[in-house]
Design a protein around this motif. Structure first.
Motif, PDB file in Angstrom:
ATOM      1  N   LEU A 321      48.526  21.225  27.984  1.00 45.30           N
ATOM      2  CA  LEU A 321      47.278  20.472  27.969  1.00 45.30           C
ATOM      3  C   LEU A 321      47.509  18.990  27.706  1.00 45.30           C
ATOM      4  O   LEU A 321      46.844  18.126  28.278  1.00 45.30           O
ATOM      5  N   ARG A 322      48.478  18.691  26.854  1.00 43.12           N
ATOM      6  CA  ARG A 322      48.772  17.290  26.515  1.00 43.12           C
ATOM      7  C   ARG A 322      49.302  16.497  27.705  1.00 43.12           C
ATOM      8  O   ARG A 322      49.332  15.259  27.669  1.00 43.12           O
ATOM      9  N   ASP A 323      49.741  17.203  28.762  1.00 45.41           N
ATOM     10  CA  ASP A 323      50.332  16.526  29.921  1.00 45.41           C
ATOM     11  C   ASP A 323      49.311  16.150  30.989  1.00 45.41           C
ATOM     12  O   ASP A 323      49.678  15.507  31.976  1.00 45.41           O
ATOM     13  N   ILE A 324      48.050  16.539  30.806  1.00 47.31           N
ATOM     14  CA  ILE A 324      47.044  16.180  31.804  1.00 47.31           C
ATOM     15  C   ILE A 324      46.937  14.669  31.980  1.00 47.31           C
ATOM     16  O   ILE A 324      46.968  14.172  33.118  1.00 47.31           O
ATOM     17  N   PRO A 325      46.827  13.875  30.883  1.00 48.58           N
ATOM     18  CA  PRO A 325      46.777  12.412  31.082  1.00 48.58           C
ATOM     19  C   PRO A 325      48.027  11.864  31.764  1.00 48.58           C
ATOM     20  O   PRO A 325      47.938  10.935  32.578  1.00 48.58           O
ATOM     21  N   SER A 326      49.208  12.424  31.454  1.00 45.69           N
ATOM     22  CA  SER A 326      50.441  11.954  32.090  1.00 45.69           C
ATOM     23  C   SER A 326      50.432  12.258  33.580  1.00 45.69           C
ATOM     24  O   SER A 326      50.846  11.425  34.406  1.00 45.69           O
ATOM     25  N   SER A 327      49.963  13.460  33.945  1.00 46.57           N
ATOM     26  CA  SER A 327      49.886  13.802  35.360  1.00 46.57           C
ATOM     27  C   SER A 327      48.947  12.851  36.093  1.00 46.57           C
ATOM     28  O   SER A 327      49.294  12.307  37.154  1.00 46.57           O
ATOM     29  N   ILE A 328      47.761  12.626  35.529  1.00 48.43           N
ATOM     30  CA  ILE A 328      46.797  11.727  36.165  1.00 48.43           C
ATOM     31  C   ILE A 328      47.360  10.315  36.241  1.00 48.43           C
ATOM     32  O   ILE A 328      47.229   9.625  37.265  1.00 48.43           O
ATOM     33  N   GLY A 329      48.035   9.875  35.172  1.00 46.63           N
ATOM     34  CA  GLY A 329      48.618   8.540  35.162  1.00 46.63           C
ATOM     35  C   GLY A 329      49.732   8.361  36.169  1.00 46.63           C
ATOM     36  O   GLY A 329      50.037   7.234  36.569  1.00 46.63           O
ATOM     37  N   HIS A 330      50.368   9.459  36.590  1.00 48.13           N
ATOM     38  CA  HIS A 330      51.430   9.404  37.598  1.00 48.13           C
ATOM     39  C   HIS A 330      50.930   9.817  38.974  1.00 48.13           C
ATOM     40  O   HIS A 330      51.723  10.152  39.855  1.00 48.13           O
ATOM     41  N   GLY A 331      49.616   9.788  39.169  1.00 46.48           N
ATOM     42  CA  GLY A 331      49.045  10.045  40.487  1.00 46.48           C
ATOM     43  C   GLY A 331      48.631  11.466  40.745  1.00 46.48           C
ATOM     44  O   GLY A 331      48.159  11.775  41.841  1.00 46.48           O
ATOM     45  N   GLY A 332      48.807  12.367  39.760  1.00 49.14           N
ATOM     46  CA  GLY A 332      48.461  13.767  39.950  1.00 49.14           C
ATOM     47  C   GLY A 332      47.002  14.061  39.648  1.00 49.14           C
ATOM     48  O   GLY A 332      46.272  13.222  39.113  1.00 49.14           O
ATOM     49  N   GLN A 333      46.599  15.276  39.966  1.00 53.33           N
ATOM     50  CA  GLN A 333      45.237  15.744  39.699  1.00 53.33           C
ATOM     51  C   GLN A 333      45.119  16.313  38.295  1.00 53.33           C
ATOM     52  O   GLN A 333      44.037  16.303  37.704  1.00 53.33           O
ATOM     53  N   GLY A 334      46.218  16.811  37.756  1.00 49.54           N
ATOM     54  CA  GLY A 334      46.221  17.456  36.448  1.00 49.54           C
ATOM     55  C   GLY A 334      47.409  18.383  36.360  1.00 49.54           C
ATOM     56  O   GLY A 334      48.488  18.078  36.875  1.00 49.54           O
ATOM     57  N   ILE A 335      47.232  19.553  35.726  1.00 45.08           N
ATOM     58  CA  ILE A 335      48.339  20.475  35.536  1.00 45.08           C
ATOM     59  C   ILE A 335      47.939  21.886  35.953  1.00 45.08           C
ATOM     60  O   ILE A 335      46.766  22.224  36.039  1.00 45.08           O
ATOM     61  N   ALA A 336      48.947  22.713  36.190  1.00 41.00           N
ATOM     62  CA  ALA A 336      48.770  24.141  36.411  1.00 41.00           C
ATOM     63  C   ALA A 336      49.926  24.837  35.717  1.00 41.00           C
ATOM     64  O   ALA A 336      51.064  24.356  35.762  1.00 41.00           O
ATOM     65  N   GLY A 337      49.643  25.944  35.030  1.00 39.83           N
ATOM     66  CA  GLY A 337      50.734  26.604  34.353  1.00 39.83           C
ATOM     67  C   GLY A 337      50.329  27.884  33.654  1.00 39.83           C
ATOM     68  O   GLY A 337      49.155  28.239  33.580  1.00 39.83           O
ATOM     69  N   ILE A 338      51.355  28.562  33.137  1.00 45.73           N
ATOM     70  CA  ILE A 338      51.184  29.862  32.482  1.00 45.73           C
ATOM     71  C   ILE A 338      51.431  29.759  30.985  1.00 45.73           C
ATOM     72  O   ILE A 338      50.589  30.087  30.161  1.00 45.73           O
ATOM     73  N   SER A 339      52.643  29.296  30.622  1.00 44.71           N
ATOM     74  CA  SER A 339      53.123  29.446  29.251  1.00 44.71           C
ATOM     75  C   SER A 339      52.288  28.687  28.225  1.00 44.71           C
ATOM     76  O   SER A 339      52.261  29.068  27.053  1.00 44.71           O
ATOM     77  N   HIS A 340      51.605  27.614  28.633  1.00 44.90           N
ATOM     78  CA  HIS A 340      50.873  26.798  27.651  1.00 44.90           C
ATOM     79  C   HIS A 340      49.577  27.449  27.181  1.00 44.90           C
ATOM     80  O   HIS A 340      48.947  26.960  26.242  1.00 44.90           O
ATOM     81  N   TRP A 341      49.154  28.550  27.818  1.00 43.50           N
ATOM     82  CA  TRP A 341      47.914  29.186  27.408  1.00 43.50           C
ATOM     83  C   TRP A 341      48.001  30.719  27.316  1.00 43.50           C
ATOM     84  O   TRP A 341      47.178  31.356  26.679  1.00 43.50           O
ATOM     85  N   TRP A 342      48.999  31.295  27.969  1.00 43.90           N
ATOM     86  CA  TRP A 342      49.068  32.753  28.063  1.00 43.90           C
ATOM     87  C   TRP A 342      49.698  33.360  26.819  1.00 43.90           C
ATOM     88  O   TRP A 342      50.734  32.901  26.356  1.00 43.90           O
TER      89      TRP A 342
END
Length: 343
Positions: A321-342
């Motif tokens: 979740l903490r990487d969403i701003p980094s993804s957006i700041g590097h041109g991404g839409q956000g994040i997708a993943g398993i381990s951070h919530w499962w």
């Protein structure tokens, strides 16, 4: 004849503002005498040499639509490189939520507030269309770990959504046979509806024929490689990419459903755009235990690959979740993943 001179390789850097007023965004219509005249667009203009994108947006919004925008409240949404044949552009798109004034067309162009769900691809230049995707998509896809236990999915989903404002669920269960997967999807769908989040199926396009209530389908590369080559569609790959071939000619799912694609290289990102993907996941950003053999991208490579992509891209692989701003700041839409919530 397309421009092939020395400036041909230098895209025009354009600052674009998605000015938001609640669920509405500000839209202008391009004057008939301009490039792509008559089509709708998001306000903005060229970034002057030595000028920051924020400064360019402040200036352009004041000059075009009479708004005083606060640069501190702006945040990046998406970057899009597009070649129209006679003109190449880099759209640097930012959300603008803090502004003063009442918008009006200071250059004689009509302006209007429109709801995001009412925006129609064909009313906009091709390069603007990924912006519409980015506005509609969530900042995070919660990808399920291997389980056929609806109770476990429900508990994890409720816990994840307690600390998130907007997410979607990608039901990825490669260990299940198709029949078992569809039974699980039928049970998970009401859960997603209760939480007000979209459910993406994972696998082949035919899954949507059985469960049309799902938001869309996410294709792994194993499925993408089995699709008909887009070159067999009407037109060349470049003509499909530039929007001259109807989406139905290359896209494996119907309009109105989201299409996602798992990608691991620039070539796969380019192919995702060719088949009409609404978004792609790009992995692995960081080292992962699930695919230790794959070289992690890191944010610098992620930024470079995403900039050339023609659809919104999510960072995947060792992200949270903490990487969403980094993804957006590097041109991404956000994040997708398993381990951070499962769990």
């Amino acid at each position: 004849m397309p421009n092939t001179g020395p400036d041909r390789a230098l895209p025009v850097h354009v600052a674009v503002g998605v000015v938001a007023d609640g669920a509405r965004v500000l839209i202008a219509r391009r004057p008939s005498g301009k490039h792509m005249g008559g089509l709708l667009e998001f306000p903005g203009g060229k970034v002057d040499p030595g000028e920051s994108v924020r400064a360019a947006l402040v200036r352009e919004l004041a000059e075009e639509v009479g708004l005083e925008a606060d640069p501190v409240g702006m945040e990046p949404l998406i970057q899009i490189e597009h070649d129209y044949g006679d003109k190449s552009v880099l759209l640097d798109v930012w959300r603008v939520r803090d502004f003063k004034g009442v918008p009006r067309g200071l250059e004689g162009q009509p302006v209007n507030w429109m709801r995001v769900e009412d925006l129609n691809d064909t009313d906009f230049p091709v390069a603007n269309r990924p912006i519409i995707r980015a506005l509609r998509l969530p900042p995070e896809w919660l990808v399920t770990g291997e389980s056929d236990d609806v109770g476990q999915i429900s508990r994890n989903l409720a816990l994840a959504l307690s600390v998130r404002s907007r997410s979607g669920l990608l039901l990825r269960q490669p260990q299940l046979a198709v029949e078992a997967y569809l039974r699980l999807a039928h049970e998970v769908l009401p859960l997603c509806k209760a939480h007000g989040i979209p459910l993406m199926l994972h696998g082949g396009p035919s899954l949507l024929q059985v469960l049309p209530e799902a938001a869309g389908i996410h294709l792994p590369q194993s499925v993408v490689r089995q699709l008909p080559d887009v070159r067999s569609a009407k037109g060349t790959p470049s003509s499909i990419q530039q929007g001259f071939v109807p989406a139905s000619e290359a896209r494996p799912v119907a309009a109105g459903k989201w299409l996602g694609v798992s990608c691991h290289s620039p070539a796969e990102l380019a192919h995702a755009a060719l088949i009409g993907a609404d978004y792609a996941t790009l992995s692995p950003l960081n080292p992962t235990s699930s695919h230790p053999e794959r070289e992690p991208l890191g944010w610098d490579s992620f930024r470079g690959w995403v900039r050339a992509a023609r659809c919104p891209v999510y960072a995947m692989g060792g992200v949270g979740l903490r990487d969403i701003p980094s993804s957006i700041g590097h041109g991404g839409q956000g994040i997708a993943g398993i381990s951070h919530w499962w769990r």
